[in-house]
Every structure is written in C-alpha cells, then in structure tokens.
Design a protein around this motif. Structure first.
Motif, PDB file in Angstrom:
ATOM      1  N   LEU A  58       9.599   6.241  13.032  1.00 14.00           N
ATOM      2  CA  LEU A  58       9.467   5.126  13.973  1.00 14.00           C
ATOM      3  C   LEU A  58       8.463   4.114  13.459  1.00 14.00           C
ATOM      4  CD1 LEU A  58      10.146   3.942  16.782  1.00 14.00           C
ATOM      5  CD2 LEU A  58       8.355   5.426  17.731  1.00 14.00           C
ATOM      6  N   ASP A  59       8.897   2.867  13.341  1.00 12.15           N
ATOM      7  CA  ASP A  59       8.008   1.776  12.961  1.00 12.15           C
ATOM      8  C   ASP A  59       6.953   1.590  14.049  1.00 12.15           C
ATOM      9  OD1 ASP A  59       6.899  -0.429  11.761  1.00 12.15           O
ATOM     10  OD2 ASP A  59       8.509  -1.799  12.334  1.00 12.15           O
ATOM     11  N   VAL A 113       5.719   5.336  10.982  1.00 12.37           N
ATOM     12  CA  VAL A 113       5.693   4.662   9.682  1.00 12.37           C
ATOM     13  C   VAL A 113       4.894   3.380   9.848  1.00 12.37           C
ATOM     14  CG1 VAL A 113       7.064   3.691   7.816  1.00 12.37           C
ATOM     15  CG2 VAL A 113       7.944   5.625   9.130  1.00 12.37           C
ATOM     16  N   SER A 114       3.800   3.267   9.085  1.00 11.65           N
ATOM     17  CA  SER A 114       2.829   2.204   9.327  1.00 11.65           C
ATOM     18  C   SER A 114       2.291   1.667   8.024  1.00 11.65           C
ATOM     19  CB  SER A 114       1.673   2.758  10.173  1.00 11.65           C
ATOM     20  OG  SER A 114       0.571   1.875  10.183  1.00 11.65           O
ATOM     21  N   ALA A 115       1.756   0.432   8.078  1.00 15.55           N
ATOM     22  CA  ALA A 115       1.031  -0.120   6.933  1.00 15.55           C
ATOM     23  C   ALA A 115      -0.324   0.553   6.790  1.00 15.55           C
ATOM     24  CB  ALA A 115       0.855  -1.627   7.103  1.00 15.55           C
ATOM     25  N   LEU A 116      -0.775   1.281   7.813  1.00 19.16           N
ATOM     26  CA  LEU A 116      -2.028   2.043   7.811  1.00 19.16           C
ATOM     27  C   LEU A 116      -3.247   1.160   7.606  1.00 19.16           C
ATOM     28  CD1 LEU A 116      -1.034   5.270   5.825  1.00 19.16           C
ATOM     29  CD2 LEU A 116      -0.713   4.716   8.231  1.00 19.16           C
ATOM     30  N   THR A 117      -3.151  -0.090   8.000  1.00 19.14           N
ATOM     31  CA  THR A 117      -4.300  -0.981   7.917  1.00 19.14           C
ATOM     32  C   THR A 117      -4.369  -1.800   9.191  1.00 19.14           C
ATOM     33  OG1 THR A 117      -2.970  -2.704   6.847  1.00 19.14           O
ATOM     34  CG2 THR A 117      -4.178  -1.206   5.407  1.00 19.14           C
ATOM     35  N   GLY A 118      -5.579  -2.265   9.523  1.00 23.17           N
ATOM     36  CA  GLY A 118      -5.771  -3.182  10.637  1.00 23.17           C
ATOM     37  C   GLY A 118      -5.233  -2.645  11.946  1.00 23.17           C
ATOM     38  N   GLU A 119      -4.567  -3.519  12.684  1.00 25.39           N
ATOM     39  CA  GLU A 119      -4.044  -3.151  13.994  1.00 25.39           C
ATOM     40  C   GLU A 119      -3.001  -2.054  13.884  1.00 25.39           C
ATOM     41  OE1 GLU A 119      -1.447  -5.272  17.510  1.00 25.39           O
ATOM     42  OE2 GLU A 119      -3.013  -6.435  16.526  1.00 25.39           O
ATOM     43  N   GLY A 120      -2.240  -2.048  12.775  1.00 24.68           N
ATOM     44  CA  GLY A 120      -1.247  -0.998  12.591  1.00 24.68           C
ATOM     45  C   GLY A 120      -1.874   0.372  12.571  1.00 24.68           C
ATOM     46  N   ALA A 121      -3.056   0.512  11.955  1.00 25.39           N
ATOM     47  CA  ALA A 121      -3.745   1.794  11.919  1.00 25.39           C
ATOM     48  C   ALA A 121      -4.205   2.205  13.314  1.00 25.39           C
ATOM     49  CB  ALA A 121      -4.935   1.724  10.971  1.00 25.39           C
ATOM     50  N   GLU A 122      -4.718   1.235  14.073  1.00 22.03           N
ATOM     51  CA  GLU A 122      -5.156   1.523  15.439  1.00 22.03           C
ATOM     52  C   GLU A 122      -3.985   2.020  16.287  1.00 22.03           C
ATOM     53  OE1 GLU A 122      -7.707   1.589  18.856  1.00 22.03           O
ATOM     54  OE2 GLU A 122      -8.209   1.321  16.749  1.00 22.03           O
ATOM     55  N   GLU A 123      -2.862   1.340  16.200  1.00 20.98           N
ATOM     56  CA  GLU A 123      -1.696   1.734  16.979  1.00 20.98           C
ATOM     57  C   GLU A 123      -1.147   3.075  16.500  1.00 20.98           C
ATOM     58  OE1 GLU A 123       1.102  -1.432  16.839  1.00 20.98           O
ATOM     59  OE2 GLU A 123       0.029  -2.634  18.329  1.00 20.98           O
ATOM     60  N   ARG A 134      -2.098  10.449  19.029  1.00 23.21           N
ATOM     61  CA  ARG A 134      -2.670  11.001  20.257  1.00 23.21           C
ATOM     62  C   ARG A 134      -1.595  11.200  21.319  1.00 23.21           C
ATOM     63  NH1 ARG A 134      -5.187   7.741  23.049  1.00 23.21           N
ATOM     64  NH2 ARG A 134      -6.134   9.372  24.303  1.00 23.21           N
ATOM     65  N   LEU A 135      -0.598  10.340  21.310  1.00 19.77           N
ATOM     66  CA  LEU A 135       0.441  10.381  22.337  1.00 19.77           C
ATOM     67  C   LEU A 135       1.580  11.339  22.016  1.00 19.77           C
ATOM     68  CD1 LEU A 135       0.578   6.554  23.055  1.00 19.77           C
ATOM     69  CD2 LEU A 135      -0.329   8.302  24.593  1.00 19.77           C
ATOM     70  N   GLY A 136       1.500  12.027  20.882  1.00 16.68           N
ATOM     71  CA  GLY A 136       2.486  13.070  20.613  1.00 16.68           C
ATOM     72  C   GLY A 136       3.238  12.964  19.307  1.00 16.68           C
ATOM     73  N   ALA A 137       3.061  11.873  18.542  1.00 18.14           N
ATOM     74  CA  ALA A 137       3.704  11.802  17.231  1.00 18.14           C
ATOM     75  C   ALA A 137       3.166  12.909  16.330  1.00 18.14           C
ATOM     76  CB  ALA A 137       3.473  10.440  16.589  1.00 18.14           C
ATOM     77  N   VAL A 138       4.016  13.432  15.468  1.00 23.44           N
ATOM     78  CA  VAL A 138       3.629  14.550  14.603  1.00 23.44           C
ATOM     79  C   VAL A 138       2.707  14.093  13.488  1.00 23.44           C
ATOM     80  CG1 VAL A 138       4.513  16.248  12.954  1.00 23.44           C
ATOM     81  CG2 VAL A 138       5.708  15.874  15.117  1.00 23.44           C
ATOM     82  N   GLU A 139       3.035  12.985  12.848  1.00 22.92           N
ATOM     83  CA  GLU A 139       2.278  12.549  11.679  1.00 22.92           C
ATOM     84  C   GLU A 139       2.553  11.082  11.431  1.00 22.92           C
ATOM     85  OE1 GLU A 139      -0.284  12.601   9.965  1.00 22.92           O
ATOM     86  OE2 GLU A 139      -0.081  14.558   8.975  1.00 22.92           O
ATOM     87  N   ALA A 140       1.777  10.484  10.534  1.00 20.87           N
ATOM     88  CA  ALA A 140       1.989   9.100  10.135  1.00 20.87           C
ATOM     89  C   ALA A 140       2.074   9.026   8.623  1.00 20.87           C
ATOM     90  CB  ALA A 140       0.851   8.219  10.640  1.00 20.87           C
ATOM     91  N   VAL A 141       2.934   8.153   8.114  1.00 19.98           N
ATOM     92  CA  VAL A 141       3.052   7.932   6.680  1.00 19.98           C
ATOM     93  C   VAL A 141       3.016   6.436   6.417  1.00 19.98           C
ATOM     94  CG1 VAL A 141       4.347  10.037   6.222  1.00 19.98           C
ATOM     95  CG2 VAL A 141       5.575   7.945   6.782  1.00 19.98           C
ATOM     96  N   GLN A 142       2.660   6.084   5.187  1.00 15.92           N
ATOM     97  CA  GLN A 142       2.578   4.686   4.812  1.00 15.92           C
ATOM     98  C   GLN A 142       3.967   4.123   4.541  1.00 15.92           C
ATOM     99  OE1 GLN A 142      -0.230   3.986   1.721  1.00 15.92           O
ATOM    100  NE2 GLN A 142       0.237   1.809   1.528  1.00 15.92           N
ATOM    101  N   LYS A 143       4.147   2.861   4.916  1.00 14.05           N
ATOM    102  CA  LYS A 143       5.420   2.206   4.647  1.00 14.05           C
ATOM    103  C   LYS A 143       5.648   2.109   3.139  1.00 14.05           C
ATOM    104  CE  LYS A 143       6.683  -0.643   8.582  1.00 14.05           C
ATOM    105  NZ  LYS A 143       7.135  -1.976   9.006  1.00 14.05           N
TER     106      LYS A 143
END
Length: 365
Positions: free
Chosen positions: A51-52, A78-88, A94-103
């Motif tokens: 999910l973007d 799936v995130s840019a992992l910087t700035g506001e994207g990292a915050e979101e 916290r809301l239940g996503a399993v993990e995050a990866v860089q775009k």
C-alpha cells in the motif's frame, strides 16, 4: 501461490512493484486508488497488500484502516521513507501494518527489490495485529501528522502514568530488547506498562531506517512513564530511561570513566539487519555478568539476536521470547526457542509484568 495486491496511484510504480513481485513468483493484481483496492479485496482475496503511503483521494492511512476493519490482511506500506512519508508510515505501522519498505526508484533497485520480496514473503506468514480503537487511532494519527495537539485516547492507557523519576537502582543491570517486523505496536504494548521507578535501563534494537527511530522514540516518550530517547549519539545509560537505537546504525554498550555508555556505531559489516540485536547483546556481555542482563526477543523475521541471547541464557542471564500467539512474525523469537535459549515464552502483554517480577523498582534482581 502467494497473491499480492499492489496499491499505488503511480502507474510507473505499480508496474515496477508488480514486475518485481511477479518475477519472484507471486501472483499480482494492481489497484490505482484506495477505493479500487477495497473493491478488489473480497474478489481477489490477496494474501498480502502493498500500500502506497501517500495517495490522492483516499490516503494510505484511511485505506489501511478500512482494510483492517473490513478485510484484515497483512499490509506492507511502501514509502519514500523520508519527511512526511516517514511520519505517515510510522503511524501506519502503529495502526496495524506489518512492515514498511522503500519505494523502488531508479537507483539501487536490486537491493530494494530484494528487501521488498523478502518482506512480502514474511508478511504472507504473519498475522495482522488487532488494534483496539482503530478508528479513533486513525483520527488521532491524522491530527498528529497535521500538527494538531495530541491527546492519548482512553482505550490506550489503563490509568494515568505516575510522575517520572530516576530511581537509582542498587544493582547495575540492563534489559536488552530485540524486535523487527511488527515492532512499533509491540513496543507500545510493553514499554508503557513499565513504571517510572523501573530500576534497570532498557536498550532497544528495532530494525528500522534512520528516518523512523527519532519519531518512534518521541511517540513512546509521550505514552511511557519512563523517559524514552533515541540513542543518536554517545550518552550515559541511566535508570528510568529507554534507549532506542538509531536506525540504520548499530548500538553498543561501552564503559567510560566507570559509567555505562550507549554508543551508536556504523553498521557492522556482515550483519544483515540494523540496528543489530546481536551487536547490542555481545557488547553488553563483554562488560556485565550475564546475571545482570535480561534479554527480550520479540516479533520479527529472521534470526537476529537468537544466538547471542541463547548464549546469555547459557551463561546465567534471563531471557524472554515472545510467543507465537502474539507475534506478528514468529521468526526471531522462534529461533531463540529452537536454540533452547528462552527462560520463558510469553505473549507480548505479559512481558512487562515479568520484567517487573524479575527486576522490580529497587534493582535487587
């Protein structure tokens, strides 16, 4: 065959992610909007959703909330992992996503592709964390990102935290925590349950990029009776404090002038995960007797921390492995159990209580 639904408003990114996952052997469908994703879920019935984070219309947080309520599935952000994207992205974890990866961008695509495939495979075996008061948490998450005042909802905290204090323990000791996939939600369950007078400092190695750990530490500091800081520089280790290892680096325990110091160091070569749990535990074992250490290995894929915590156990230290019933991904704690290195196997909600029974508030463990 594992089925993956790829959700991204960028046609280029959908093709790129879908191509990576198809080449790895997954069955892939795509959606350009959150609404299309929600419509596809009951029909395609994917094993994993990527999910973007930032999308026009229905944003990533809203789509995640709808998925977790209407069709619970393991979700990889799936995130840019910087700035506001990292915050979101951190809010999504916290809301239940399993993990995050860089775009996957144009540079370094191979490394990012490998991480994406590995994460999706692990997510397919995970269990979505049940998050209490999800709709209210989602509202508060958006308010916090928008810069509005944040108030912890009543369903998150059973009682007001006592005033903070640094109650100097009579015995020098450390709690060493290793955690990866599913970590932010698990830490939010364990650390706020430790009282302000908890005698031993807590050092946490959470596998996470550098852009996340400062935000994670500040969030935990807001809801914990203990002080929570990011170990972004060398700092004295003090009772009443939780030290979150800086993302993208490793954390060592050192001694200077007779005092224990938490010291960030560049990522140790040959270690696949960072901040690395094995590096943290090895450094503590060089300076303190095993009986002055407690190791806690929580949810996460892989085996980081399992061997060193098993050694800690054999040398007389005490260890806890998170049980399969609460772990988002059972990999890391399962590896500790396989090595016969766990004194106790506990669900996450019982970990803080056990630490209090072992250590208490006077340090006489």
């Amino acid at each position: 065959m594992t089925k993956v639904l790829v959700v991204d408003d960028s046609a280029l990114m959908r093709r790129r992610i879908a191509g990576i996952l198809t080449e790895a052997g997954f069955t892939v469908e795509t959606a350009a909007t959150g609404a299309q994703a929600l419509a596809s879920l009951p029909v395609f019935d994917p094993d994993v959703v990527t999910l973007d984070v930032t999308m026009p219309g229905m944003d990533g947080l809203t789509c995640l909330g709808r998925i977790m309520v209407e069709h619970p599935k393991p979700v990889v952000m799936v995130s840019a992992l910087t700035g506001e994207g990292a915050e979101e992205t951190l809010e999504a974890l916290r809301l239940g996503a399993v993990e995050a990866v860089q775009k996957p961008g144009t540079g370094g695509l191979t490394a990012i592709a490998d991480a994406l495939v590995e994460t999706v495979r692990a997510a397919a075996t995970s269990r979505p964390r049940r998050t209490r008061g999800l709709r209210e948490r989602l509202r508060l998450a958006r308010a916090r990102i928008a810069g509005e005042d944040f108030v912890t909802p009543a369903d998150e905290v059973a009682a007001p935290a006592p005033p903070r204090q640094n109650s100097l323990g009579t015995v020098e000791g450390l709690v060493l925590v290793g955690v990866s996939t599913g970590g932010p939600g698990t830490l939010e369950e364990i650390l706020p349950a430790l009282p302000a007078g908890f005698a031993w400092p807590v050092l946490v190695a959470q596998h996470m990029p550098a852009s996340f750990t400062g935000t994670l530490a500040r969030r935990l500091d807001d809801i914990c009776a203990l002080r929570v800081v990011e170990a972004e520089r060398a700092m004295p280790i003090e009772p009443g404090t939780v030290y979150i290892a800086r993302g993208g680096a490793d954390l060592q325990v050192a001694r200077r002038g007779g005092r224990l110091i938490a010291t960030p160091i560049p990522p140790v070569e040959g270690k696949p995960w960072h901040p690395n749990v094995d590096v943290l535990v090895e450094s503590a074992l060089r300076l303190l007797p095993a009986g002055r250490l407690v190791g806690v290995l929580l949810t996460g894929m892989g085996y980081d921390g399992a061997e060193t915590m098993a050694t800690l156990h054999r040398l007389g230290g005490r260890t806890i492995a998170e049980s399969e019933e609460s772990a988002v991904v059972f990999g890391m704690p399962q590896e500790l159990i396989r090595r016969d290195g766990a004194d106790l196997v506990l669900p996450s909600e019982k970990v803080a209580g056990q630490l209090l029974r072992w250590i208490g508030t006077d340090g006489t463990a």
